[in-house]
Write a protein that holds these residues in place. Sequence first.
Motif, PDB file in Angstrom:
ATOM      1  N   GLU A  31       0.809  -1.228   0.000  1.00  0.00           N
ATOM      2  CA  GLU A  31       0.000   0.000   0.000  1.00  0.00           C
ATOM      3  C   GLU A  31       0.838   1.273   0.000  1.00  0.00           C
ATOM      4  N   THR A  32       2.163   1.148  -0.096  1.00  0.00           N
ATOM      5  CA  THR A  32       3.041   2.312  -0.043  1.00  0.00           C
ATOM      6  C   THR A  32       3.441   2.730  -1.455  1.00  0.00           C
ATOM      7  N   ARG A  33       3.177   4.010  -1.762  1.00  0.00           N
ATOM      8  CA  ARG A  33       3.532   4.564  -3.076  1.00  0.00           C
ATOM      9  C   ARG A  33       4.530   5.687  -2.875  1.00  0.00           C
ATOM     10  N   VAL A  34       5.654   5.621  -3.594  1.00  0.00           N
ATOM     11  CA  VAL A  34       6.670   6.677  -3.546  1.00  0.00           C
ATOM     12  C   VAL A  34       6.988   7.079  -4.980  1.00  0.00           C
ATOM     13  N   GLN A  35       7.603   8.237  -5.110  1.00  0.00           N
ATOM     14  CA  GLN A  35       7.888   8.780  -6.437  1.00  0.00           C
ATOM     15  C   GLN A  35       9.349   9.174  -6.551  1.00  0.00           C
ATOM     16  N   ASP A  59       4.300 -12.101  -1.374  1.00  0.00           N
ATOM     17  CA  ASP A  59       2.989 -12.053  -2.041  1.00  0.00           C
ATOM     18  C   ASP A  59       2.505 -10.635  -2.339  1.00  0.00           C
ATOM     19  N   HIS A  60       3.155  -9.634  -1.776  1.00  0.00           N
ATOM     20  CA  HIS A  60       2.748  -8.257  -2.062  1.00  0.00           C
ATOM     21  C   HIS A  60       2.986  -7.923  -3.535  1.00  0.00           C
ATOM     22  N   ARG A  61       2.217  -6.976  -4.037  1.00  0.00           N
ATOM     23  CA  ARG A  61       2.362  -6.520  -5.415  1.00  0.00           C
ATOM     24  C   ARG A  61       3.408  -5.412  -5.479  1.00  0.00           C
ATOM     25  N   VAL A  62       4.183  -5.384  -6.566  1.00  0.00           N
ATOM     26  CA  VAL A  62       5.110  -4.288  -6.859  1.00  0.00           C
ATOM     27  C   VAL A  62       4.706  -3.718  -8.210  1.00  0.00           C
ATOM     28  N   ARG A  63       4.663  -2.394  -8.287  1.00  0.00           N
ATOM     29  CA  ARG A  63       4.222  -1.721  -9.515  1.00  0.00           C
ATOM     30  C   ARG A  63       5.159  -0.558  -9.819  1.00  0.00           C
TER      31      ARG A  63
END
Length: 113
Positions: A31-35, A59-63
Amino acid sequence: MANLKITLCEGRVAAADLFNSDPYVAVTVAETRVQSPIEEDTTSLQWNWEYVFENITPDHRVRFHVYDSDTPDPDDDLGYFQTTVARFLNGKEGAKQTIHVGDSTLVVVGTWV
């Protein structure tokens, strides 16, 4: 759970503004988004930018989502790549790997820390 370090090493992005772009990458794990920082007027990138995501499981997603910054207009979406952390690291932990994001290419490293 463990911590996952993602390093954006370099990349090539599509020109979204005539001849160049102002690219950045939004990286989301769980749930963590960084830029990443925005690189102005370029299609060839040398970031060497990293971030450590905490309490991550395989199992976490990476995007990886590539954008062209267009202040004050909305940013252009240049594409994304998404998978699980397990598939992203499968046999490649700590090694540079090339991922294709739309018409762009990123060189990234993922490491458990």
